[in-house]
Design a protein around this motif. Structure first.
Motif, PDB file in Angstrom:
ATOM      1  N   ASP A 149      10.654   9.262  15.450  1.00 49.10           N
ATOM      2  CA  ASP A 149      11.383   8.040  15.105  1.00 49.10           C
ATOM      3  C   ASP A 149      11.204   6.938  16.151  1.00 49.10           C
ATOM      4  O   ASP A 149      12.167   6.517  16.809  1.00 49.10           O
ATOM      5  N   PRO A 150       9.978   6.433  16.314  1.00 47.79           N
ATOM      6  CA  PRO A 150       9.754   5.386  17.313  1.00 47.79           C
ATOM      7  C   PRO A 150      10.538   4.109  17.038  1.00 47.79           C
ATOM      8  O   PRO A 150      10.875   3.375  17.971  1.00 47.79           O
ATOM      9  N   TYR A 151      10.854   3.839  15.764  1.00 43.96           N
ATOM     10  CA  TYR A 151      11.646   2.660  15.440  1.00 43.96           C
ATOM     11  C   TYR A 151      13.034   2.761  16.081  1.00 43.96           C
ATOM     12  O   TYR A 151      13.481   1.847  16.779  1.00 43.96           O
ATOM     13  N   ARG A 152      13.725   3.863  15.819  1.00 41.90           N
ATOM     14  CA  ARG A 152      15.085   4.013  16.345  1.00 41.90           C
ATOM     15  C   ARG A 152      15.077   4.065  17.871  1.00 41.90           C
ATOM     16  O   ARG A 152      15.938   3.461  18.525  1.00 41.90           O
ATOM     17  N   ARG A 153      14.149   4.778  18.451  1.00 45.64           N
ATOM     18  CA  ARG A 153      14.093   4.896  19.911  1.00 45.64           C
ATOM     19  C   ARG A 153      13.877   3.533  20.565  1.00 45.64           C
ATOM     20  O   ARG A 153      14.501   3.209  21.584  1.00 45.64           O
ATOM     21  N   ALA A 154      12.990   2.729  19.992  1.00 44.71           N
ATOM     22  CA  ALA A 154      12.736   1.406  20.559  1.00 44.71           C
ATOM     23  C   ALA A 154      13.975   0.525  20.459  1.00 44.71           C
ATOM     24  O   ALA A 154      14.323  -0.203  21.400  1.00 44.71           O
ATOM     25  N   PHE A 155      14.658   0.584  19.325  1.00 42.92           N
ATOM     26  CA  PHE A 155      15.873  -0.213  19.179  1.00 42.92           C
ATOM     27  C   PHE A 155      16.985   0.302  20.095  1.00 42.92           C
ATOM     28  O   PHE A 155      17.803  -0.490  20.581  1.00 42.92           O
ATOM     29  N   ALA A 156      17.039   1.596  20.344  1.00 41.02           N
ATOM     30  CA  ALA A 156      18.027   2.127  21.279  1.00 41.02           C
ATOM     31  C   ALA A 156      17.806   1.550  22.670  1.00 41.02           C
ATOM     32  O   ALA A 156      18.769   1.202  23.377  1.00 41.02           O
ATOM     33  N   ASP A 157      16.557   1.409  23.067  1.00 44.78           N
ATOM     34  CA  ASP A 157      16.261   0.806  24.372  1.00 44.78           C
ATOM     35  C   ASP A 157      16.653  -0.662  24.399  1.00 44.78           C
ATOM     36  O   ASP A 157      17.154  -1.166  25.406  1.00 44.78           O
ATOM     37  N   VAL A 158      16.417  -1.369  23.297  1.00 48.43           N
ATOM     38  CA  VAL A 158      16.819  -2.772  23.222  1.00 48.43           C
ATOM     39  C   VAL A 158      18.329  -2.893  23.390  1.00 48.43           C
ATOM     40  O   VAL A 158      18.822  -3.743  24.155  1.00 48.43           O
ATOM     41  N   CYS A 159      19.056  -2.038  22.683  1.00 50.76           N
ATOM     42  CA  CYS A 159      20.526  -2.083  22.779  1.00 50.76           C
ATOM     43  C   CYS A 159      20.998  -1.775  24.189  1.00 50.76           C
ATOM     44  O   CYS A 159      21.926  -2.428  24.699  1.00 50.76           O
ATOM     45  N   ASP A 160      20.370  -0.813  24.844  1.00 42.35           N
ATOM     46  CA  ASP A 160      20.770  -0.446  26.210  1.00 42.35           C
ATOM     47  C   ASP A 160      20.377  -1.516  27.222  1.00 42.35           C
ATOM     48  O   ASP A 160      21.176  -1.887  28.096  1.00 42.35           O
ATOM     49  N   ASP A 161      19.161  -2.012  27.114  1.00 43.01           N
ATOM     50  CA  ASP A 161      18.648  -2.951  28.118  1.00 43.01           C
ATOM     51  C   ASP A 161      19.278  -4.332  28.009  1.00 43.01           C
ATOM     52  O   ASP A 161      19.379  -5.062  29.000  1.00 43.01           O
ATOM     53  N   HIS A 162      19.698  -4.712  26.796  1.00 45.07           N
ATOM     54  CA  HIS A 162      20.179  -6.072  26.584  1.00 45.07           C
ATOM     55  C   HIS A 162      21.624  -6.119  26.082  1.00 45.07           C
ATOM     56  O   HIS A 162      22.076  -7.169  25.614  1.00 45.07           O
ATOM     57  N   ALA A 163      22.321  -4.991  26.197  1.00 45.01           N
ATOM     58  CA  ALA A 163      23.734  -4.922  25.806  1.00 45.01           C
ATOM     59  C   ALA A 163      23.958  -5.451  24.386  1.00 45.01           C
ATOM     60  O   ALA A 163      24.863  -6.248  24.118  1.00 45.01           O
ATOM     61  N   VAL A 164      23.113  -4.980  23.471  1.00 48.77           N
ATOM     62  CA  VAL A 164      23.228  -5.388  22.076  1.00 48.77           C
ATOM     63  C   VAL A 164      24.273  -4.512  21.392  1.00 48.77           C
ATOM     64  O   VAL A 164      24.165  -3.279  21.407  1.00 48.77           O
ATOM     65  N   ASP A 165      25.259  -5.136  20.808  1.00 48.05           N
ATOM     66  CA  ASP A 165      26.321  -4.401  20.126  1.00 48.05           C
ATOM     67  C   ASP A 165      25.890  -4.127  18.686  1.00 48.05           C
ATOM     68  O   ASP A 165      26.311  -4.810  17.747  1.00 48.05           O
ATOM     69  N   ALA A 166      25.003  -3.149  18.532  1.00 47.66           N
ATOM     70  CA  ALA A 166      24.502  -2.785  17.204  1.00 47.66           C
ATOM     71  C   ALA A 166      24.069  -1.332  17.239  1.00 47.66           C
ATOM     72  O   ALA A 166      23.806  -0.762  18.307  1.00 47.66           O
ATOM     73  N   ASP A 167      24.014  -0.730  16.083  1.00 47.50           N
ATOM     74  CA  ASP A 167      23.610   0.666  15.948  1.00 47.50           C
ATOM     75  C   ASP A 167      22.086   0.732  15.847  1.00 47.50           C
ATOM     76  O   ASP A 167      21.506   0.141  14.925  1.00 47.50           O
ATOM     77  N   PRO A 168      21.418   1.425  16.780  1.00 47.89           N
ATOM     78  CA  PRO A 168      19.956   1.511  16.721  1.00 47.89           C
ATOM     79  C   PRO A 168      19.447   2.068  15.389  1.00 47.89           C
ATOM     80  O   PRO A 168      18.403   1.632  14.892  1.00 47.89           O
ATOM     81  N   GLU A 169      20.189   2.998  14.820  1.00 43.14           N
ATOM     82  CA  GLU A 169      19.775   3.562  13.536  1.00 43.14           C
ATOM     83  C   GLU A 169      19.830   2.496  12.449  1.00 43.14           C
ATOM     84  O   GLU A 169      18.931   2.403  11.603  1.00 43.14           O
ATOM     85  N   ALA A 170      20.873   1.673  12.478  1.00 42.36           N
ATOM     86  CA  ALA A 170      20.992   0.606  11.489  1.00 42.36           C
ATOM     87  C   ALA A 170      19.885  -0.432  11.670  1.00 42.36           C
ATOM     88  O   ALA A 170      19.342  -0.953  10.692  1.00 42.36           O
ATOM     89  N   LEU A 171      19.542  -0.726  12.906  1.00 39.58           N
ATOM     90  CA  LEU A 171      18.449  -1.659  13.173  1.00 39.58           C
ATOM     91  C   LEU A 171      17.119  -1.109  12.662  1.00 39.58           C
ATOM     92  O   LEU A 171      16.325  -1.832  12.054  1.00 39.58           O
ATOM     93  N   ALA A 172      16.901   0.180  12.893  1.00 44.75           N
ATOM     94  CA  ALA A 172      15.653   0.801  12.427  1.00 44.75           C
ATOM     95  C   ALA A 172      15.573   0.776  10.908  1.00 44.75           C
ATOM     96  O   ALA A 172      14.521   0.454  10.330  1.00 44.75           O
TER      97      ALA A 172
END
Length: 209
Positions: free
Chosen positions: A56-79
């Motif tokens: 799941d490279p989509y979810r993993r990449a979005f999880a890093d975005v959320c962590d690195d930039h304090a994004v208040d969103a669910d990585p799974e939902a973003l993927a």
């Protein structure tokens, strides 16, 4: 009988606009603010995970975005939003539908693509052609684990179909054409640049009918 394998991106489907707009659309669908830094982080991390064949490279990449930039969103939902946005943004490459329909009557057709299986095959389903392809090979299928032009992905394709001839149809010369030819495939290069940058010319496929 020939087994004729088609690449997906640029051969069967193309984007209606720029892929950057698709990524922006995904952030907006998930209710997340878009910034250049967030887009850059996503792209960089996605290709890292993709290259490592991570799940799941989509979810993993979005999880890093959320962590690195304090994004208040669910990585799974973003993927999920990105995959949905990709499906909504694809269209058939002009000319490919009639070529596929004609070839399917006399040959076994396959999809041979780099990418996550559900996403790549989903794009083909979006343009209404997936049921024409009996063999479906994607690099990030755990049973494959190799990207074009790695010989392993072409050998995986051959293992799915017993045929007298193997043919690769693709738009990208090095991975699609050169890689396939080295593994004993006949090749058809459909080049958008040779058609005024609008659509590849599928007339060369007539020789396979």
């Amino acid at each position: 009988m020939a087994a004729i394998f088609f690449d997906v991106d640029g051969t069967l489907v193309r984007w209606r606009g720029d892929y950057g707009d698709v990524l922006v659309d995904a952030f907006e669908r998930a209710g997340a603010t878009v910034t250049d830094e967030r887009l850059e982080t996503y792209n960089g991390r996605f290709f890292e995970y993709f290259g490592d064949f991570a799940d799941d490279p989509y979810r993993r990449a979005f999880a890093d975005v959320c962590d690195d930039h304090a994004v208040d969103a669910d990585p799974e939902a973003l993927a999920e939003a990105l995959v949905a946005a990709e499906f909504d943004a694809v269209e058939p490459v002009p000319g490919v539908e009639s070529a596929v329909e004609a070839l399917a009557d006399r040959h076994t057709l396959g999809v041979l693509t780099n990418g996550v299986p559900d996403v790549q095959f989903g794009k083909v389903a979006e343009i209404g052609l997936l049921d024409r392809f009996d063999a479906r090979v994607a690099s990030h299928d755990p049973a494959v684990g190799a990207t074009k032009p790695d010989p392993a992905i072409f050998e995986a394709a051959k293992s799915r179909v017993d045929a007298e001839r193997y043919v690769m149809v693709g738009d990208d010369r090095e991975p699609d054409i050169d890689g396939a030819r080295e593994q004993g495939f006949e090749t058809v290069h459909v080049d958008a640049a040779a058609a005024d940058l609008t659509a590849p010319d599928f007339r060369t496929l007539a020789t396979l009918l």
